[in-house]
Scaffold this motif. Structure first.
Motif, short mmCIF file in Angstrom:
data_model
loop_
_atom_site.label_atom_id
_atom_site.label_comp_id
_atom_site.label_asym_id
_atom_site.label_seq_id
_atom_site.Cartn_x
_atom_site.Cartn_y
_atom_site.Cartn_z
N ARG A 3 0.86 -1.28 -0.12
CA ARG A 3 0.23 -0.43 -0.18
C ARG A 3 0.77 1.53 0.10
O ARG A 3 0.68 2.25 -0.83
CB ARG A 3 -1.33 0.26 1.24
CG ARG A 3 -2.14 -1.15 1.47
CD ARG A 3 -3.13 -0.84 2.23
NE ARG A 3 -3.76 -1.52 2.04
CZ ARG A 3 -5.06 -1.93 2.78
NH1 ARG A 3 -5.19 -0.99 3.48
NH2 ARG A 3 -6.53 -2.74 2.74
N GLU A 223 -4.06 -7.20 -4.87
CA GLU A 223 -2.57 -6.93 -3.35
C GLU A 223 -2.23 -8.45 -3.94
O GLU A 223 -2.85 -9.31 -2.71
CB GLU A 223 -2.84 -6.20 -2.66
CG GLU A 223 -2.88 -4.67 -2.62
CD GLU A 223 -3.27 -3.98 -1.05
OE1 GLU A 223 -2.83 -4.84 -0.25
OE2 GLU A 223 -3.83 -3.06 -1.57
N ARG A 226 -1.01 -9.55 0.02
CA ARG A 226 -2.04 -10.26 0.99
C ARG A 226 -3.03 -10.98 0.53
O ARG A 226 -3.63 -11.08 2.21
CB ARG A 226 -3.10 -8.30 0.75
CG ARG A 226 -4.04 -8.29 2.23
CD ARG A 226 -4.45 -6.61 2.24
NE ARG A 226 -5.55 -6.68 2.40
CZ ARG A 226 -6.27 -5.80 2.49
NH1 ARG A 226 -6.44 -4.76 1.60
NH2 ARG A 226 -7.32 -6.03 3.65
N LEU A 227 -3.75 -11.17 0.08
CA LEU A 227 -4.87 -12.00 -0.79
C LEU A 227 -3.95 -13.61 -0.49
O LEU A 227 -4.49 -14.15 0.31
CB LEU A 227 -5.13 -12.30 -1.87
CG LEU A 227 -5.74 -11.40 -2.86
CD1 LEU A 227 -6.12 -11.47 -4.19
CD2 LEU A 227 -6.90 -10.18 -2.53
N GLU A 268 -12.41 -8.83 5.25
CA GLU A 268 -10.88 -8.86 5.51
C GLU A 268 -10.31 -8.81 4.44
O GLU A 268 -9.35 -8.25 3.42
CB GLU A 268 -9.89 -10.04 6.09
CG GLU A 268 -10.58 -10.57 7.50
CD GLU A 268 -10.22 -11.57 8.00
OE1 GLU A 268 -8.65 -11.16 7.64
OE2 GLU A 268 -10.78 -13.10 8.46
N LEU A 269 -11.00 -9.43 3.43
CA LEU A 269 -10.94 -8.22 1.03
C LEU A 269 -10.83 -7.14 0.69
O LEU A 269 -10.42 -6.21 0.30
CB LEU A 269 -10.35 -9.98 0.85
CG LEU A 269 -11.35 -11.26 1.00
CD1 LEU A 269 -12.10 -11.97 0.17
CD2 LEU A 269 -9.15 -11.62 0.86
N ALA A 272 -8.46 -4.83 -0.96
CA ALA A 272 -7.36 -6.08 -1.84
C ALA A 272 -7.13 -5.35 -3.27
O ALA A 272 -6.07 -5.71 -3.89
CB ALA A 272 -7.03 -7.44 -1.02
N CYS A 273 -8.44 -5.54 -3.73
CA CYS A 273 -8.12 -4.71 -5.49
C CYS A 273 -8.87 -3.12 -5.61
O CYS A 273 -9.95 -2.36 -4.95
CB CYS A 273 -9.64 -5.70 -6.27
SG CYS A 273 -8.86 -7.60 -5.98
#
Length: 434
Positions: A3, A223, A226-227, A268-269, A272-273
């Protein structure tokens, strides 16, 4: 890409970040020189160099006001010239290349220098007070303001030279090529490519959606690290349904899991996109190819008819595809502990090759120079990869060029030269990997 690095990439891509830093530095320099002048410098400087630092309060105010006024006027001129260059580049090449002008460090620095000198003079001008013998004049700070004014004149001459160079086709294409190749180096380290992904994945019925898009735009960043962390922590496999650079509608499925997701994983996701208003080169290598193709199509249009620029675009496209030809194009960060946790649409060399070649071949079908340059490109790429699927894609493109030459070229000599070159290339590709 984390990030913080994403934030840094986006901030440094703006036109205001570098000028803001320069202005802040100029203000700090002004406060520092005035304070140092007041405490340590003034008396000694006046005694040692009275003709350099002996200006009175009225003369210092007039000089700083003149420098400040001229600098802010020139800053407005620089901004106007930049807008003219942006307009010219957009109409002559493509609006997609404007981002390269916005990220040009020289343009940012020049604007920042002029505004920074203006801010410096204002701060020093404010510190001058009193009259005659009781006046406080930070002599060194005032003299530095004069030097900065002279430096601004030199910067203006340099900027005019730079902007004249920056709107040339060679500079624009090189900037796109360099940025795209930098993204390739970052995303796909120099690993040997493969024909396909050996991992096995569940069929369509085994996936359970876990995250949908809540906005409209282009998928800019995923990410993967992270995923992968979340997937391995929860013991599920994640599937990304949208490719980088694809346009997304609200409610479209972004992520699915196999088996069913545990409670709270969808939250939580979140984030991420990243979805934005336009495509970027952070992870979307195809966007660099798209920019060059757009410039080539503009050059091949009847209103421009610039074959040289079109062939230069093919050269830059060849350089980008040559960087991709031997690499594994799967994104890093999808695997952890020997297990592949993330299934994502990764770029395929065959698709990128079609994006680079198809439209240029179509719009340049009657241009023998363009057809020969495309054949040269395919020959050069064939020497850079031994992967069967990629060489077959090169052969398909060569056959299409062969067919176009037979249909579209009216001059027998031109037609024969292209057909012979295409035939020789096909024999080379088919012989090496028949």
């Amino acid at each position: 890409m984390g990030r913080l690095s994403r934030l840094w990439y986006r901030v440094t891509s703006t036109f205001w970040f570098a000028p803001a830093l320069i202005v802040a530095g100029a203000v700090l320099l002004a406060f520092g020189t005035v304070e140092a002048d007041a405490r340590y410098v003034t008396a000694g400087a006046l005694e040692a160099w009275p003709r350099l630092f002996g200006a009175g309060a009225s003369a210092s105010r007039s000089m700083l006001a003149a420098v400040a006024g001229s600098m802010i006027t020139v800053a407005g001129t620089v901004f106007s010239i930049t807008l003219v260059a942006l307009s010219l580049a957009s109409s002559q090449y493509s609006s997609r290349v404007l981002r390269n002008f916005m990220r040009d460090r020289t343009n940012q620095a020049v604007l920042g220098v002029f505004v920074g000198i203006f801010a410096y003079c204002l701060v020093v001008l404010r510190s001058i007070h009193g009259e005659a013998d009781e006046a406080f004049v930070p002599s060194v700070a005032v003299f530095l303001g004069l030097l900065l004014g002279f430096g601004g004149i030199g910067m203006l001459v340099f900027f005019i030279h730079h902007i004249a160079e920056s709107i040339q086709a060679s500079r624009i294409l090189e900037a796109v090529r360099r940025e795209t190749c930098g993204a390739i180096e970052r995303l796909f380290p120099d690993r040997a490519g493969a024909d396909d992904d050996p991992d096995s994945w569940p069929d369509g019925s085994g996936w359970h959606e876990v995250r949908r898009a809540d906005t409209t735009g282009y998928l800019q960043v995923v990410e993967f690290e992270r995923l992968c962390d979340l997937a391995s922590a929860h013991g599920v496999r994640l599937k990304v349904h949208v490719g980088l650079g694809d346009y997304i509608l609200p409610g479209q499925v972004l992520l699915s899991t196999c088996p069913a997701p545990p409670e709270g994983l969808g939250d939580e996701l979140a984030g991420a996109c990243t979805i934005g208003r336009q495509r970027t080169l952070e992870q979307d290598v195809g966007y660099g190819i798209r920019q060059l193709v757009d410039v080539a199509l503009k050059a091949l249009s009847p209103s421009v008819n610039d074959t040289t620029t079109a062939t230069m675009c093919i050269d830059s496209l060849t350089a980008i595809l040559a960087e991709l030809a031997h690499r594994d194009l799967r994104f890093e960060g999808c695997e952890r502990g020997g297990t592949r946790w993330i299934d994502a649409p990764h770029p395929r060399f065959e698709d990128l090759l079609d994006q680079a070649m198809d439209q240029i071949r179509h719009f340049g079908r009657g241009n023998v120079a363009v057809l020969h340059r495309l054949l040269w490109s395919l020959e050069s790429l064939g020497a850079r990869t031994s992967i069967r699927a990629r060489r077959l894609a090169l052969s398909r493109q060569a056959r299409r060029l062969h067919g176009v030459a037979g249909r579209e070229l009216d001059d027998p000599d031109d037609q024969r030269s292209v057909l012979e070159a295409a035939g020789a290339l096909l024999r080379t590709l088919d012989t090496d990997h028949g």
